[in-house]
Each structure stands twice: as structure tokens, then as C-alpha cells.
Design a protein around this motif. Structure first.
Motif, short mmCIF file in Angstrom:
data_model
loop_
_atom_site.label_atom_id
_atom_site.label_comp_id
_atom_site.label_asym_id
_atom_site.label_seq_id
_atom_site.Cartn_x
_atom_site.Cartn_y
_atom_site.Cartn_z
N LEU A 151 -10.54 2.05 9.46
CA LEU A 151 -9.39 2.95 9.43
C LEU A 151 -8.98 2.90 10.92
O LEU A 151 -7.93 3.25 10.55
CB LEU A 151 -10.70 3.98 9.03
CG LEU A 151 -10.78 4.68 7.88
CD1 LEU A 151 -11.27 5.40 7.66
CD2 LEU A 151 -9.58 4.69 6.58
N ARG A 164 -7.73 -6.06 0.00
CA ARG A 164 -8.13 -4.99 0.14
C ARG A 164 -9.18 -5.29 1.17
O ARG A 164 -10.83 -5.70 0.24
CB ARG A 164 -8.10 -3.81 -0.63
CG ARG A 164 -7.19 -2.91 -0.85
CD ARG A 164 -5.96 -2.74 0.36
NE ARG A 164 -4.38 -1.78 0.05
CZ ARG A 164 -3.66 -2.84 -0.19
NH1 ARG A 164 -3.73 -4.14 0.49
NH2 ARG A 164 -2.63 -2.74 -0.53
N PRO A 178 -5.84 -1.52 12.15
CA PRO A 178 -5.08 -1.58 10.73
C PRO A 178 -4.60 -3.09 10.51
O PRO A 178 -4.47 -4.15 9.80
CB PRO A 178 -3.59 -1.28 10.93
CG PRO A 178 -3.49 -1.18 12.99
CD PRO A 178 -4.71 -0.77 12.85
N ALA A 234 1.07 -0.82 0.07
CA ALA A 234 0.18 -0.04 0.08
C ALA A 234 1.11 1.67 0.30
O ALA A 234 0.57 2.16 -0.53
CB ALA A 234 -1.08 0.25 1.36
N PRO A 244 -5.24 7.86 6.63
CA PRO A 244 -5.79 6.89 6.44
C PRO A 244 -7.12 7.12 5.12
O PRO A 244 -7.93 8.21 4.46
CB PRO A 244 -7.12 6.82 7.16
CG PRO A 244 -5.99 7.25 7.89
CD PRO A 244 -5.52 8.36 8.26
N ASP A 283 -6.53 2.01 1.99
CA ASP A 283 -6.53 1.42 3.00
C ASP A 283 -8.02 0.58 2.98
O ASP A 283 -7.80 -0.34 3.83
CB ASP A 283 -6.66 2.14 4.83
CG ASP A 283 -5.32 2.48 4.83
OD1 ASP A 283 -4.60 1.60 4.43
OD2 ASP A 283 -5.43 3.64 4.49
N ARG A 310 -7.23 -5.03 9.17
CA ARG A 310 -7.39 -4.65 7.61
C ARG A 310 -7.28 -5.84 7.34
O ARG A 310 -7.26 -6.67 5.62
CB ARG A 310 -7.36 -2.89 7.56
CG ARG A 310 -8.12 -2.53 7.79
CD ARG A 310 -8.11 -1.55 7.11
NE ARG A 310 -7.11 -0.37 7.00
CZ ARG A 310 -6.38 0.79 7.76
NH1 ARG A 310 -7.12 0.64 9.09
NH2 ARG A 310 -4.81 0.19 8.19
N GLU A 311 -5.53 -6.01 8.01
CA GLU A 311 -4.98 -7.19 6.70
C GLU A 311 -5.46 -8.71 7.19
O GLU A 311 -5.07 -9.11 6.31
CB GLU A 311 -3.58 -7.40 7.57
CG GLU A 311 -2.29 -7.76 7.10
CD GLU A 311 -1.16 -7.65 7.81
OE1 GLU A 311 -0.20 -8.71 7.33
OE2 GLU A 311 -1.19 -6.97 8.59
#
Length: 418
Positions: free
Chosen positions: A351, A311, A354, A200, A218, A288, A357-358
């Protein structure tokens, strides 16, 4: 010469009783619109069918799509048609009938509402016809226009040898609306070689100067035509709550469309419009998270493309959305349509997380590879053609590279009545 006169008794017999070693069929795709998800689906199918050895022609308005199709090696016939039905419909149907007369296809595959309307009127069941709604026409309009569109879909279904839906939810919407037909469900697919993960930070560093976005901010991205269907107006209302909780957050809208000017007037400074782009994958890779707050869909491509890029996504619970996501996504990533508060909550949560999100990005990528590879989709569509036309002999260059897992089309062989 009328379409009916182009089909001789011998040709009709060959279609009804094809030889096991019959040559590949002549396929005519009809499409209007020529941009967005429908155009990508058509281009992907054409590429796969040409590789399989089919004789493929596409009738559509002159556009970037026609250049892309010719580059792939397809024949392209100009069909001047507006995006919506109107006073020009009779002329458009006559033009399409002439194109069909000249191409002499074994099968017609009509994409979306306008081509589905004009194509079925031009053919009227004389040639095997696949109609692929890509979301129902009566969902896109309101009032008397919606009622008229629904009456047409009920009437026009008699001229479709198969109604090809991209999700079970899309099929169910048609059945619930009283549309009778022989149905097949083939989920949308994307090209995992084109849409793939990338760092990213690297993608952000390349794109941030173009969008005026700080590389460390973000970043939420929405990819789609700027129109009522895609719901960017709902996202802008939700975004006000997001930036109250995450002031440094930025939203990038990728795409163009009829609502562009109105949305620009409504958008705060934290929202960036980058317009239409030839390839959205760098924006997915830079994000993100990716958001698509649609009001209706068949099965949107943007969430599939975003997940292929590793994503996480936040989408509204419209037709095809739940089916396109891994089951683990539903609680956090699926929100009701037309609900800015729920949308803001889901976006804000991701947001701020993290690691989550991963994890979701990894799960989404694996899900798309197993369920929504465009090669699986193309093979399933070819199976529909074979069911209508019988087997044919075709070279399949690159077949050794096809994934072993296939998407089996879900077929409903008996007519379904309301």
C-alpha cells in the motif's frame, strides 16, 4: 433402470475401441457447490466444450449457475443436493443415478467433494469418471469428520478413471494423504478478455460512492465466499495493524457466505462489505492490491483474476498459491497461513509503494496470459477426455483465435501408492 443396465456390450466395445472419426462424446458435469470458484470453472469448461462441439449436460441444484449454463447452450438437469454430506445423501445418489441413466453420458466429470462423493457412488466405475477435487474434502473439516472424509477419498479413488488436480501441490497433498489414483494436473485458468486492466481511478470513481470509500483512499480488496476457508477473519485481525500504519486505508470484502454476520461484528469502520456481485472485475480494477488469506485451496481463482486485471496480490502459502504466482512474487506476496502479522506487513508494504505495485501488476498480467489462460485449461481437459475415450471428430468454432501456447497436462500414468 440401474446404471449398469444402460451400458450395452456394443457401447462398452465402442468406448474401449473408439473409431478415429467417432462423434463428440456426451459429457455430464456434476457440481455442488453452484457458486464461487467451482461454478466459474464449470461454466468456463462448458462454454469451451460446447464451442468444440461436445454434447454437454450439467447436473446441479437450481441456481444462478443453471441460468448461466442454459444461456451458454448447455443442457441442465436439476439435481437437488445440499452442499455438505448428510442424511439426504442416499436420496441424492439415487436421483443422480436416474439422471445418469437418462443422459447416458460417455464420460462423467464430477467437481468438488459433494458431487465427487455422490457421483462416484452413483457410477461406481461403470462409466469413465473424472473427479476434480477443487481442494480436498478432508482439509475443510476437523476431528472425526476429517478422518471419515479421508477414508472416503482413499476408497472412492478406485472409481475415478482420473483424478484431475488444479495444482501440483493439490496432487501432492492427495498422495501424501494416501490416496491412490491416476493423476493429471491442469492449472486453473481465467478469461483474459473478461479480466483485464483498467485505470484504477476510473473504476474507483464509479464504485467508491457505492461502498462509501473516498476515491483517493488506499484500497485493498478481498474477493471470496465469506467462510472459514477464505480466512477473512485472519485478514480482519491483520487489518488492525494495517490501519495503524496507513490510517486512511480501506478494505472492501466482496462476497457473501455463512460467516457474513460474524465478520461484520468483528470489522472496524474502515472495512466495507459489498456482498455478492455478478462480476468482480470492476473491484479488482479499482483496487490498489488484492488479498486472499485462505486456509486451504486447490488453486484459487481470485488471485489469477486480480493479476489478469494488472493488480498485485497478497496470498497465503497454501496449495496452488505458489504455483499461481510469478517467481518474483514469492518474497513480497506470499505469507504463511494463519499469520496476521505477516499478512499485515505484506499489505502495508505494498500500500505504501505505488511504483512497486505497478511493476508487480505488469508482471502478474504477463504471467497469467502465458500460464493461466482458460483456453489453455480447456484444451488440456479435452486432452484428458481423449486419453480416456479416444479421439473424436469435432468442429471447433473460433479455433483460429486460440492462443498458440498450451498448458500441457502433467500426467502420472502409474498408480501412486502411499
Amino acid at each position: 433402470m440401474p446404471v449398469s443396465e444402460t451400458i450395452t456390450a456394443n457401447e462398452e466395445s465402442e468406448r474401449m475401441h473408439p473409431s478415429p472419426t467417432a462423434p463428440p462424446p456426451r459429457v455430464l458435469h456434476l457440481t455442488q457447490p453452484v457458486d464461487g470458484g467451482v461454478a466459474r470453472v464449470v461454466a468456463d469448461l462448458v462454454r469451451a466444450q460446447l464451442s468444440e462441439g461436445l454434447d454437454v449436460t450439467v447436473a446441479c441444484p437450481d441456481s444462478v449457475l443453471t441460468t448461466r449454463l442454459r444461456t451458454l447452450g448447455a443442457r441442465v438437469r436439476h439435481w437437488h443436493a445440499t452442499r455438505s454430506p448428510g442424511a439426504s445423501l442416499v436420496r441424492e445418489v439415487r436421483h443422480l443415478a436416474r439422471v445418469i441413466d437418462e443422459v447416458r453420458p460417455d464420460l462423467v466429470h464430477a467437481h468438488s467433494a459433494k458431487a465427487g462423493l455422490a457421483g462416484r457412488l452413483a457410477v461406481r466405475g461403470r462409466i469413465p469418471t473424472v473427479f476434480q477435487p477443487h481442494a480436498w474434502s478432508f482439509e475443510a473439516v476437523g476431528g472425526g469428520t476429517a478422518a471419515l472424509a479421508l477414508r472416503w477419498e482413499r476408497w472412492g479413488a478406485r472409481w475415478a478413471s482420473r483424478v484431475l488436480c488444479v495444482s501440483e501441490a493439490e496432487r501432492a497433498t492427495g498422495v501424501d494423504a494416501g490416496i491412490t489414483g491416476r493423476w493429471t494436473v491442469v492449472p486453473n485458468g481465467i478469461d483474459p478478455d473478461r479480466f483485464h486492466p483498467a485505470a484504477a481511478g476510473t473504476a474507483r470513481a464509479r464504485l467508491a460512492p457505492l461502498a462509501g470509500v473516498h476515491p483517493a483512499a488506499p484500497l485493498a480488496v478481498c474477493v471470496g465466499r465469506l467462510c472459514r476457508q477464505k480466512g477473512q477473519d485472519v485478514l480482519l485481525r491483520a487489518w488492525e495493524a494495517v490501519v495503524q500504519r496507513v490510517p486512511e486505508a480501506r478494505l472492501v470484502l466482496v462476497g457473501d457466505g455463512p460467516d457474513r454476520d460474524r465478520l461484520r461484528e468483528e470489522a472496524p469502520e474502515s472495512v466495507v462489505f459489498v456482498g455478492a456481485v455478478p462480476d468482480a472485475s470492476p473491484w479488482y480494477q479499482a483496487a490498489d492490491l488484492v488479498v486472499l488469506p485462505s486456509r486451504w485451496e486447490g488453486m484459487a481463482l481470485a488471485p489469477l483474476e486480480a493479476m489478469a486485471c494488472g493488480r498485485p496480490v497478497v496470498v497465503t502459502d497454501v496449495d496452488g498459491a505458489r504455483e499461481s504466482l510469478p517467481p518474483s512474487f514469492a518474497a513480497r506476496c506470499l505469507v504463511p497461513p494463519e499469520d496476521p502479522a505477516a499478512l499485515a506487513g505484506a499489505v502495508t508494504e505494498l500500500l505504501a509503494a505505488p511504483l512497486l505495485r505497478e511493476t508487480l501488476g505488469d508482471q502478474g498480467r504477463r504471467h497469467v496470459l502465458s500460464t493461466h489462460d482458460v483456453r489453455h485449461t480447456a484444451e488440456a481437459v479435452s486432452d484428458v477426455y481423449r486419453d480416456l475415450l479416444g479421439p473424436w471428430t469435432a468442429a471447433a468454432p473460433g479455433a483460429e483465435h486460440r492462443a498458440t501456447q498450451r498448458v500441457e497436462p502433467i500426467e502420472y500414468r502409474e498408480s501412486i501408492h502411499s
